[in-house]
Scaffold this active site. Structure first.
Site, PDB file in Angstrom:
ATOM      1  N   CYS A 292      35.428  42.654  27.926  1.00 37.25           N
ATOM      2  CA  CYS A 292      36.876  42.366  28.828  1.00 37.25           C
ATOM      3  C   CYS A 292      36.879  40.809  29.201  1.00 37.25           C
ATOM      4  O   CYS A 292      37.846  39.817  28.992  1.00 37.25           O
ATOM      5  CB  CYS A 292      36.963  43.426  29.870  1.00 37.25           C
ATOM      6  N   CYS A 293      35.842  40.563  30.119  1.00 39.03           N
ATOM      7  CA  CYS A 293      35.844  39.084  30.686  1.00 39.03           C
ATOM      8  C   CYS A 293      35.474  38.088  29.551  1.00 39.03           C
ATOM      9  O   CYS A 293      36.215  36.910  29.687  1.00 39.03           O
ATOM     10  CB  CYS A 293      34.439  39.018  31.661  1.00 39.03           C
TER      11      CYS A 293
ATOM     12  N   CYS B 162      40.171  39.767  39.078  1.00 37.65           N
ATOM     13  CA  CYS B 162      41.234  40.415  38.608  1.00 37.65           C
ATOM     14  C   CYS B 162      41.442  41.624  39.403  1.00 37.65           C
ATOM     15  O   CYS B 162      40.367  42.076  40.186  1.00 37.65           O
ATOM     16  CB  CYS B 162      41.095  40.901  37.344  1.00 37.65           C
TER      17      CYS B 162
ATOM     18  N   CYS C  36      39.274  44.752  39.264  1.00 35.26           N
ATOM     19  CA  CYS C  36      37.723  44.544  39.207  1.00 35.26           C
ATOM     20  C   CYS C  36      37.383  43.895  40.803  1.00 35.26           C
ATOM     21  O   CYS C  36      36.381  43.364  40.965  1.00 35.26           O
ATOM     22  CB  CYS C  36      37.044  43.640  38.312  1.00 35.26           C
TER      23      CYS C  36
ATOM     24  N   CYS D  41      31.573  36.589  35.560  1.00 31.83           N
ATOM     25  CA  CYS D  41      32.677  36.797  34.235  1.00 31.83           C
ATOM     26  C   CYS D  41      32.051  36.367  32.892  1.00 31.83           C
ATOM     27  O   CYS D  41      32.404  36.622  31.883  1.00 31.83           O
ATOM     28  CB  CYS D  41      34.018  36.435  34.710  1.00 31.83           C
TER      29      CYS D  41
HETATM   30  S1  SF4 Z   1      37.673  40.547  35.812  1.00 27.08           S
HETATM   31 FE1  SF4 Z   1      37.926  42.769  35.051  1.00 27.08          FE
HETATM   32  S2  SF4 Z   1      39.855  42.811  33.908  1.00 27.08           S
HETATM   33 FE2  SF4 Z   1      39.327  40.542  34.581  1.00 27.08          FE
HETATM   34  S3  SF4 Z   1      38.636  40.015  32.690  1.00 27.08           S
HETATM   35 FE3  SF4 Z   1      36.776  40.811  33.819  1.00 27.08          FE
HETATM   36  S4  SF4 Z   1      36.573  42.775  33.451  1.00 27.08           S
HETATM   37 FE4  SF4 Z   1      38.674  42.286  32.696  1.00 27.08          FE
END
Ligand code: SF4
Length: 240
Positions: free
Chosen positions: A114-115, A198, A201, A225
């Protein structure tokens, strides 16, 4: 100084320099980078306290220094509003984001991926599109277990120097700088957050570790991240 900074004993600097000396050192690093890289020195702005401190320092060096912010669909509304205010004030601050489809709940099932999609890839895009040869960050080595090994000047990607001008600052010294210079910060700090990311998280934490509220309950807890650890210049599509 950029070259000699690579050789420095970072731990000795963290405890050996006082607040004023650290501010002067940070300005020296940015000044030298600006002399050497000019327009291709660009500052990354995550809209957290460390980034706005570096942004303020960079503006003292030259008002023409450009920046970029990477945002995601999961940023808290307070951060989005703060980002919009900063961009209105500094039109030279460009915003990058990825709007591609991702599986639902990816931040729980695979936060690294996701990151990578939502943060690392737009950072690569910013570096490419803005023709960055040196990027400044708000990274600090006192922030947590994953940040102790960085240097003020890093050459991780060919053709891209990474400058961490406030690497040796303590959290207290960042707040000292922001208060003394009247720098506006993300309102979420007033709620008790110490490290911002985010919404799904990031939690308020009372743990002594500054980044303990990040990715709680996942393998990434208190971690990164990927912007500071993954390659940012792609060679034939590698690194994604
Ligand atoms: S902080 Fe969380 S929601 Fe944001 S990009 Fe990374 S995993 Fe995804």
């Amino acid at each position: 100084m950029l070259q000699s900074a690579i050789e420095e004993d970072i731990k000795a600097l963290v405890e050996g320099l006082n607040y004023k000396q650290k501010v002067e050192r940070s300005l020296d690093l940015l000044e030298e980078a600006y002399r050497e890289y000019g327009e291709s020195l660009v500052v990354a702005n995550s809209l957290g306290k460390d980034s706005v401190a570096v942004w303020h320092l960079a503006k003292r060096v030259s008002l023409s220094i450009r920046g970029f912010a990477v945002t995601t669909r999961f940023k808290p509304p307070e951060t989005v509003r703060f980002m919009e205010e900063e961009v209105a004030r500094y039109p030279e601050l460009r915003v990058f984001r990825s709007d591609g489809e991702i599986p639902e709940g990816l931040y729980e099932t695979d936060p690294d991926r996701c990151c990578d999609i939502l943060k690392v890839q737009p950072t690569r895009q910013a570096i490419e599109e803005m023709h960055v040869r040196c990027w400044g960050t708000g990274l600090r080595c006192t922030e947590g277990r994953t940040r102790v090994e960085f240097q003020e000047v890093e050459q991780r990607d060919e053709g891209l120097l990474k400058l961490n001008p406030i690497l040796i600052w303590h959290e207290r010294e960042v707040w000292q700088y922001l208060a003394l210079n009247g720098v506006k910060v993300n309102p979420l700090y007033a709620e008790g957050y110490r490290s911002l990311g985010c919404e799904p998280c990031t939690k308020i934490s009372t743990d002594p570790n500054e980044r303990a509220g990040r990715w709680i309950g996942t393998s990434k807890c208190g971690g990164e991240c990927g912007i500071h650890t993954r390659p940012l210049k792609l060679v034939d599509g590698a690194g994604i």
